[in-house]
Design an enzyme around this catalytic site. Sequence first.
Site, PDB file in Angstrom:
ATOM      1  N   SER A 113       0.814  -1.211   0.000  1.00  0.00           N
ATOM      2  CA  SER A 113       0.000   0.000   0.000  1.00  0.00           C
ATOM      3  C   SER A 113       0.849   1.263   0.000  1.00  0.00           C
ATOM      4  O   SER A 113       1.600   1.519  -0.924  1.00  0.00           O
ATOM      5  CB  SER A 113      -0.970  -0.020   1.176  1.00  0.00           C
ATOM      6  N   HIS A 114       0.752   2.039   1.065  1.00  0.00           N
ATOM      7  CA  HIS A 114       1.400   3.343   1.150  1.00  0.00           C
ATOM      8  C   HIS A 114       2.809   3.256   1.739  1.00  0.00           C
ATOM      9  O   HIS A 114       3.461   4.286   1.909  1.00  0.00           O
ATOM     10  CB  HIS A 114       0.558   4.260   2.036  1.00  0.00           C
ATOM     11  N   ASP A 277      -1.978   6.781  -3.557  1.00  0.00           N
ATOM     12  CA  ASP A 277      -0.868   6.115  -2.878  1.00  0.00           C
ATOM     13  C   ASP A 277      -0.282   4.980  -3.702  1.00  0.00           C
ATOM     14  O   ASP A 277      -0.566   4.830  -4.892  1.00  0.00           O
ATOM     15  CB  ASP A 277      -1.319   5.610  -1.510  1.00  0.00           C
ATOM     16  N   ASP A 279      -0.694   1.693  -4.020  1.00  0.00           N
ATOM     17  CA  ASP A 279      -1.517   0.735  -4.754  1.00  0.00           C
ATOM     18  C   ASP A 279      -2.826   1.317  -5.249  1.00  0.00           C
ATOM     19  O   ASP A 279      -3.678   0.598  -5.769  1.00  0.00           O
ATOM     20  CB  ASP A 279      -1.789  -0.510  -3.902  1.00  0.00           C
ATOM     21  N   ASP A 281      -5.395   2.919  -3.631  1.00  0.00           N
ATOM     22  CA  ASP A 281      -6.662   2.864  -2.905  1.00  0.00           C
ATOM     23  C   ASP A 281      -6.871   4.043  -1.957  1.00  0.00           C
ATOM     24  O   ASP A 281      -7.956   4.206  -1.403  1.00  0.00           O
ATOM     25  CB  ASP A 281      -6.826   1.532  -2.156  1.00  0.00           C
ATOM     26  N   ARG A 282      -5.863   4.881  -1.771  1.00  0.00           N
ATOM     27  CA  ARG A 282      -6.017   6.055  -0.920  1.00  0.00           C
ATOM     28  C   ARG A 282      -6.014   7.325  -1.756  1.00  0.00           C
ATOM     29  O   ARG A 282      -5.596   7.325  -2.904  1.00  0.00           O
ATOM     30  CB  ARG A 282      -4.896   6.116   0.120  1.00  0.00           C
ATOM     31  N   LYS A 376     -11.340   0.294  -1.150  1.00  0.00           N
ATOM     32  CA  LYS A 376     -11.318   1.740  -1.265  1.00  0.00           C
ATOM     33  C   LYS A 376     -10.653   2.099  -2.587  1.00  0.00           C
ATOM     34  O   LYS A 376      -9.889   1.317  -3.151  1.00  0.00           O
ATOM     35  CB  LYS A 376     -10.616   2.382  -0.081  1.00  0.00           C
TER      36      LYS A 376
END
Length: 543
Positions: A113-114, A277, A279, A281-282, A376
């Site tokens: 992710s982030h 971010d 991947d 999703d943010r 998300k």
Amino acid sequence: MTVKTISTTPFPDQKPGTSGLRKRVTHFQQPNYVENFVQSLFDSLPGKEGQTLVIGGDGRYFNDTVIQIAIRMAAANGFGKVMVGQGGILSTPGASHIIRHYKAFGGIVLSASHNPGGPDGDFGIKYNASNGGPAAEKITDAVFARSLEIAEYRSVDTPDIDLSRLGVQDVAGMTVEVIDPVADYAALMETLFDFDAIAAMFNSGFSMRFDAMHAVTGPYAKAIIEGRLGAPEGTVINAVPLPDFGGGHPDPNLVYAKDLFDLMMGPDAPDFGAASDGDGDRNLVIGRGRFVTPSDSLALLAANAHLAPGYARGLAGIARSMPTSAAADRVAQRLGVEMHETPTGWKFFGNLLDAGRVTICGEESAGTGSDHVREKDGLWAVLLWLNILAVRKQSVDEIVREHWATYGRNYYSRHDYEEVDADAAKALMTDLRAKLPQIEASGLGGRDVVLADDFAYHDPVDGSTASGQGIRIGFADGSRIVFRLSGTGTVGATLRVYIERYEPADGVHDWETQEALADLIALADTVAEIRPRTGRDAPSVIT
């Protein structure tokens, strides 16, 4: 096809967290570490034979290696087909859509992710089920149990496939289809939003800056914002995904996206700024001179979603994670729809979405999404904002201020203490938990306390219970302090403290956030003994 069976021994630390298994790259590079986890996953998935598996990731270092391992192991474990994004690229919401759109059995998403990337950065593996959402705990628990007893894994001896070439290839009798990672997702977005209205807004001189942070959203944003919506070339920056994210930290907050924030607060700011971010999703949303907190963004998107064609029918309900501010609750009340408070982790929204109980959901950690996928979705949130701006023909600041004048303002901030000694962090939470009965009975800092508990969630769809999800202290004036340990880090523990103060619609809405929360911040530090227990004088990150 000749299947190889390779002997192995268990690793004790392969328990997936809220977002899968995350460790340092070097940890994953241990011999058999990836293979053990993937085999434990496949062993925990009955009915997989002949089925389709989706594989993709955010392009971070080690993705390409693990994709090849996973493809060979999928062939050896009886899958009939693998769909993989070109170059190994699939955003997390993009992977969710591919699973749902093609009715795949499930998918492996390779991302941390982030978190930072590169050889010394982080890596992660997550399994998404057939609904496109993160695996339920019954699956992740089964994977962990299997990982503790695994003695062998299965693979095939075949060359790496060419991930750059679109089309169908064969791996030991299993079909591998390399797909365009963007096309299906972009087509879905066109069904949800008024692309003509947004394009007309850009054509009239509307300006925007989207920072893809050298992460997975770059190709998606280039294709949609500059390609289909006609924004000028250069609107999307840092658009090429890089294994180390260009040496940056792909977390769209005010620390790691400071250049964007400074631009949006400066004299030459465009009308709208956004970022996503690692991947995809943010999201980060900033208007000219106006940062929109993720909690406020969720409330604003819910209040205005009907302006986009895909949501003109209205909302079935809204859901937010427990630490997220209560701003969305007031929107749900005015709309007369269900409001759900869940633990942190997108998987808890899945049952509500599948049951049609909610349409839009979100988390304070910059994640918002809807029932179009089961993750998300950073770019979705940006496109919904663009649709709202195109229809309302107001600035972000004007829209935010009108919202506060209608619903009131929830001053809100999150303080992260990263890489804290894990034992010290657990002891802090244990001792604070023991104080809750006294706090509820006697109040705190001269304030009346109406709630002091360790949050437990009872799923209204399947009846399951998730306990120990974070300590809540709620005050009579609507203020809150929340403490929880995050499961997304890879070293030590991350203590997160969430502080919230409600100011009614006729109140003062232009205080600086940290100033407005100063007394609650001091109270949180005192009651949890944060400084002496962590050795930290200040949070690592404030958002």
